[in-house]
Design a protein around this motif. Structure first.
Motif, PDB file in Angstrom:
ATOM      1  N   LYS A 188      45.878  36.339  38.755  1.00  0.00           N
ATOM      2  CA  LYS A 188      44.564  35.700  38.905  1.00  0.00           C
ATOM      3  C   LYS A 188      43.458  36.641  38.427  1.00  0.00           C
ATOM      4  CE  LYS A 188      43.692  33.648  42.818  1.00  0.00           C
ATOM      5  NZ  LYS A 188      43.332  33.489  44.249  1.00  0.00           N
ATOM      6  N   ASN A 234      41.059  41.158  44.396  1.00  0.00           N
ATOM      7  CA  ASN A 234      40.062  40.106  44.578  1.00  0.00           C
ATOM      8  C   ASN A 234      38.666  40.590  44.196  1.00  0.00           C
ATOM      9  OD1 ASN A 234      41.839  38.148  45.467  1.00  0.00           O
ATOM     10  ND2 ASN A 234      41.657  38.737  47.619  1.00  0.00           N
ATOM     11  N   ILE A 256      45.595  43.975  47.405  1.00  0.00           N
ATOM     12  CA  ILE A 256      45.201  42.587  47.172  1.00  0.00           C
ATOM     13  C   ILE A 256      43.682  42.434  47.277  1.00  0.00           C
ATOM     14  CG2 ILE A 256      45.351  40.236  48.098  1.00  0.00           C
ATOM     15  CD1 ILE A 256      48.236  40.857  48.900  1.00  0.00           C
ATOM     16  N   CYS A 298      37.993  40.459  40.543  1.00  0.00           N
ATOM     17  CA  CYS A 298      37.838  39.138  39.924  1.00  0.00           C
ATOM     18  C   CYS A 298      36.377  38.824  39.603  1.00  0.00           C
ATOM     19  CB  CYS A 298      38.395  38.052  40.847  1.00  0.00           C
ATOM     20  SG  CYS A 298      40.196  38.010  40.955  1.00  0.00           S
ATOM     21  N   GLU A 342      50.727  36.856  42.347  1.00  0.00           N
ATOM     22  CA  GLU A 342      49.763  35.764  42.152  1.00  0.00           C
ATOM     23  C   GLU A 342      48.350  36.306  42.025  1.00  0.00           C
ATOM     24  OE1 GLU A 342      48.363  31.582  44.312  1.00  0.00           O
ATOM     25  OE2 GLU A 342      49.730  32.966  45.330  1.00  0.00           O
ATOM     26  N   GLU A 343      47.976  37.234  42.916  1.00  0.00           N
ATOM     27  CA  GLU A 343      46.622  37.791  42.872  1.00  0.00           C
ATOM     28  C   GLU A 343      46.411  38.650  41.624  1.00  0.00           C
ATOM     29  OE1 GLU A 343      44.211  36.960  44.836  1.00  0.00           O
ATOM     30  OE2 GLU A 343      45.528  35.673  46.019  1.00  0.00           O
ATOM     31  N   SER A 348      38.409  31.297  40.945  1.00  0.00           N
ATOM     32  CA  SER A 348      38.524  32.285  42.006  1.00  0.00           C
ATOM     33  C   SER A 348      37.345  32.137  42.940  1.00  0.00           C
ATOM     34  CB  SER A 348      38.563  33.700  41.418  1.00  0.00           C
ATOM     35  OG  SER A 348      38.547  34.653  42.453  1.00  0.00           O
ATOM     36  N   THR A 364      52.856  37.203  46.604  1.00  0.00           N
ATOM     37  CA  THR A 364      51.405  37.128  46.784  1.00  0.00           C
ATOM     38  C   THR A 364      50.687  38.129  45.888  1.00  0.00           C
ATOM     39  OG1 THR A 364      51.717  36.470  49.084  1.00  0.00           O
ATOM     40  CG2 THR A 364      49.541  37.286  48.467  1.00  0.00           C
TER      41      THR A 364
END
Length: 516
Positions: free
Chosen positions: A159, A110, A106, A113, A155-156, A68, A152
């Motif tokens: 992740k 992030n 989103i 992460c 996916e995020e 990431s 999307t």
């Protein structure tokens, strides 16, 4: 381009006393009421924000598989893509219009992460709390979502989950390689130092998988075979709370992603094989068996050959390891489920138990006898007849065991009405096999409880078929007389040999001493 636009959006920091999500949550327990670092989530599967977890700042950070770009922002205020570092909280969902909430979601994913080091409790206190609050926000967003998640978002989400959960497991060394049941019960529950974050990530994954807004066809691209394998690897965690979450998540994943079901079963089979024949070390065997118990319960009839092979090659062999006590209850339930669905499997299952029957481990013998009773309860007379001879040959040995719990547990089989009925129907075969053991145990066992139970069983056989009982008694007495006669002969022979040796020694005189 979108991220650049989002980076220019106005925002305001969430207040410490009022940091709630937009609107009312569908789960009343999922609330955010403070920003203190000790206000972490509890150990239960439902998020609660006011139960402290001890030791949440003790151990180290781990390595993660999914790469990431977000962690690079941890040392700066805002990076070039407009992603805000954890020391500056993102705006609340209620502070942005509905059209921007998914983009904000989103960005929050992030931000989550970023993985912190919990070795030092004095480091990144503010950033850790901001991430914890952000994790709670994304959990509530998933819970209250009323529209399908885009690819999307999926996916995020995966992740973020991968970055936080998939780490190297470093179990603490133990003095004894094999754990006994009482050791597990006496030990205090262990907890990961990063659990204040990990638990919320697990809650997020659980609700994401279970959410009706998660499209299976899209999600399976990210919750793929690789993801499932790494999830299964986490079952080796030494933290019971983590394994409980993994158990629930795996069960939900199995139920929702039908395309992954054969792969999940095969992967669990591989874990069992490695555990039985290679390492005998894996912390999550009991939890995996709990999941399997629910899966087996849903098998359609007639059972597929694949499922029968799983019973023979995976479940029955799990009786071999010394640490059986750690998962025997769950294993016994799985095997009983198979026999209840197809009673013809009883013969193979019982012979499998006899194959792995312990001779020197009394506690395992007691567990085997307990499981045997559950299996026999689901066994039909025709299937019972195919295995009764080797079965009662083993039970006869248990009746004569010097360990009173083994003998007592074997005698308790006659307290089960169904098993007693099976024995009565096949009395002519069974009684001759176990009669010598009954007689010896009733006469000479050191434990009075075992002696009393033996007398009760003898009376049952005497009432069922008095003639057969007398015949077996007569034969036993004859065999005992023959053994006594043989013993007398052996003693006489040894006495003669001793006399001959003594006379020869006397006639030869003392052995000459060597001259100096």
């Amino acid at each position: 381009m979108i991220k650049q636009i989002l980076g220019r959006l106005p925002w305001k920091p969430a207040k410490s006393a009022d940091n709630r999500e937009f609107g009312a949550s569908s789960n009343p327990s999922l609330s955010i009421t403070g920003t203190r670092t000790d206000d972490v989530v509890s150990g239960d599967p439902v998020i609660s924000n006011n139960t402290p977890i001890p030791g949440s700042d003790v151990v180290s950070i781990s390595a993660y598989g999914h790469g990431s770009k977000v962690p690079a922002a941890a040392n700066s205020k805002v990076n070039g893509n407009g992603i805000i570092a954890p020391d500056e909280p993102l705006p609340s969902f209620r502070d942005v219009p509905n059209s921007e909430k998914q983009n904000l979601f989103i960005r929050k994913l992030n931000l989550c992460c970023v993985v912190f080091d919990f070795t030092d409790s004095t480091k990144n206190i503010k950033e850790k709390e901001i991430k914890r609050q952000t994790l709670l926000e994304v959990v509530e967003y998933v819970t209250s979502a009323n529209g399908k998640f885009t690819e999307t978002v999926m996916e995020e989400a995966i992740k973020m989950v991968s970055a936080n959960l998939f780490r190297s497991l470093n179990p603490q060394p133990r003095e004894n390689g094999v754990l006994e049941a009482f050791d597990v019960e006496d030990e205090e529950p262990l907890i990961d130092p990063a659990w204040s974050h990990l638990q919320i990530v697990y809650e997020f994954l659980l609700r994401f998988v279970a959410s009706p807004e998660t499209d299976t066809k899209l999600a399976k691209r990210y919750i793929d075979h690789s993801f499932i394998l790494r999830l299964l690897d986490l079952f080796d965690s030494q933290f019971p709370r983590e394994r409980e979450y993994l158990k629930t998540i795996l069960h939900r994943t199995y139920g929702k992603f039908m395309v992954h079901r054969p792969f999940i079963r095969k992967s669990i089979n591989n874990i069992f094989s490695s555990f039985v024949f290679e390492t005998e070390k894996f912390n999550g065997i009991a939890e995996l068996l709990e999941v399997l118990g629910s899966i087996i319960n849903g098998f359609a009839l007639p059972l597929k050959e694949e499922h029968k092979l799983f019973l023979f090659h995976a479940l029955i062999t799990l009786h071999k390891p010394k640490c059986l006590a750690m998962y025997h209850q769950q294993l016994s339930y799985c095997i009983t489920q198979f026999v209840e669905k197809d009673s013809r499997l009883a013969d193979t299952v019982i012979r499998g138990l006899l194959k792995y029957w312990s001779i020197t481990n009394s506690s395992k013998e007691v567990m085997f006898l307990t499981e045997l009773e559950e299996i026999l309860e689901a066994t039909k007379p025709a299937d019972f007849q195919r295995c009764m001879v080797p079965l009662f040959s083993r039970i006869a040995l248990c009746l004569n065991s010097s360990h009173f719990q083994v003998a007592e547990r074997a005698l308790y089989l006659w307290n089960n009405d169904h098993i007693e009925s099976l024995i009565r129907q096949n009395c002519k075969v069974i009684l001759p096999i176990i009669f010598p053991a009954l007689e010896k145990s009733g006469r000479a066992h050191w434990n009075p409880v075992v002696q009393n139970l033996t007398c009760n069983v003898r009376k049952i056989f005497s009432d069922v078929d008095p003639d057969l009982f007398e015949e077996c008694l007569h034969k036993f007495q004859e065999d005992e007389a023959k053994l006594e006669e043989q013993k007398t002969k052996h003693e006489a022979t040894w006495k003669i040999l001793e006399e001959i040796a003594t006379s020869k020694a006397a006639s030869n005189g003392p052995a000459p001493t060597p001259s100096s």
